[in-house]
Design an enzyme around this catalytic site. Sequence first.
Site, short mmCIF file in Angstrom:
data_model
loop_
_atom_site.label_atom_id
_atom_site.label_comp_id
_atom_site.label_asym_id
_atom_site.label_seq_id
_atom_site.Cartn_x
_atom_site.Cartn_y
_atom_site.Cartn_z
N ASP A 96 -57.48 -67.05 -3.50
CA ASP A 96 -58.44 -67.63 -2.52
C ASP A 96 -57.72 -68.63 -1.89
O ASP A 96 -57.87 -69.70 -2.53
CB ASP A 96 -59.70 -67.41 -3.02
CG ASP A 96 -60.69 -67.52 -1.84
OD1 ASP A 96 -60.36 -67.24 -0.63
OD2 ASP A 96 -61.63 -68.26 -2.12
N SER A 103 -64.15 -66.42 -10.64
CA SER A 103 -65.61 -66.11 -10.19
C SER A 103 -66.21 -65.48 -11.23
O SER A 103 -65.87 -64.52 -11.68
CB SER A 103 -65.90 -65.16 -8.99
OG SER A 103 -65.14 -65.95 -7.88
#
Length: 505
Positions: A96, A103
Amino acid sequence: MGVTRVMGIETEYGISVPGHPNVNSMLASSQVVNAYASQLPGAAAKTRWDYDEETPLRDARGFDLSRADADPSQLTDDDFGMANSVLTNGARFYVDHAHPEYSSPEVLTPLDAVIYDRAGELVMAKAAELARLTPGAPQIRLYKNNTDNKGASYGTHENYLMNRSTPFADITTGLLPFFVTRQVIVGSGRVGRGQDGRTDGFQLSSRADFFEVEVGLETTLKRPIINTRDEPHADPQFHRRLHVIVGDANLSDLATYLKMGTTSLVLELIEAGVTLDDLSLADPVEQIHQVSHDPDLTQKLELADGRKMTALEVQRSYAERVASFIESREGDQSDEQTRDVIAQWLRVIDQLEADPMALATELDWVAKLQLLNGYRRRDGLSWTDPRLQLVDLQYSDLTEGKGLARKLERRGSLQRLTTDEQIQRAVTDPPPDTRAWFRGECLRRYPESIAAASWDSVVFDVQGQPSLQRVPTLDPLRGTRDHVSALLNDCPTAKDLLIALRTVQ
């Protein structure tokens, strides 16, 4: 509820290749993620992320930003060919914004948030090690920090599920003073001030200088203290997800525990309609910088009504209101973690008021400041000495035997709330009390049949079926071990599971 609610942490990790300052970070990050994915069992390495239900441009203030007007960094519903994987613990591991990101799976308590956040550190460290072993690969280093001290920042985002019925204006009013001041407890510390770190000195937070507006949808440009992304990853009729981008990457267990626990408790106040507007600040954006630049904790902040309070006094007001609210609602029936978070919150405030350095074994910014002061005294260094920035960086290094935070921890100089066994187990096993258990177990049991997954779906590709089969998981509290373990145990194949699910429906 107390501190119990659906929550999670997303962390983008700093990445560098020593001796190669101009390396392509996106390529290096992809090498890290792909190296880890390549050793996942079965076909799990090929499981893609399901973007079909994502809405990153929906704003909680009641509108959708057009794709034409959005910055490319906001288009998180397209992977642009980035490396992306879903893990058996229910987490997502992907690239990202040119950084590897972990995450965590959805959890229900602050302590579990700590455990699964730390599991992400092990995933990252292993991934970097595997990438370095690839023939011809560069010697990649990863850091759990938030800035390269050259003007760039990368995020550590928190997520909390909230009641949709809570007015967003109340959320903003209640949280702005809290977020501006909580860095006195949960800041990770930073050498240098300003976005490029060139102004000398030490500050509480590595992220504070990068916030430029009070409220907004952005996460990488004109960063807001309150992010308005309205992407609940749950039934939008009942839920909203509060996406918090204002926090630091913590290595202290207690800092992460209090970050998640105190925020959850303040959300309890807001959802209950408790009025917090008397704590509104005169200029939150300027004041988040002022608080961070004040390690002596003496800066007086002007409130909107003209009164003045220190950040610690604001935090104490929140803590006392939470304690009073929980006591009046639950008495001695509140759960153990709720009681502990409140007690630790008040204890830490008391200690910060008396002598912040006494918390050097518990909080990141204090531990880092004590380390840096030791080097300064020993070698006569000024805050502008580049060696201090190297110490700051090494505090967050994930390389085995290099990271100063973990060295402190091993010798008992940074206290723990977790065990190695808990963290290692969380690398592979999903939390049993959220839908992450179903997602992770499906990946573990049926890796050849999982085409994609997301927070609110698992997509099956079963041989002999004419199309992909999406199983929605909109309710974060369904799909738990208690809810579906018997069902999965009775289904040796993904085809059996899909038949059984149709029968249940």
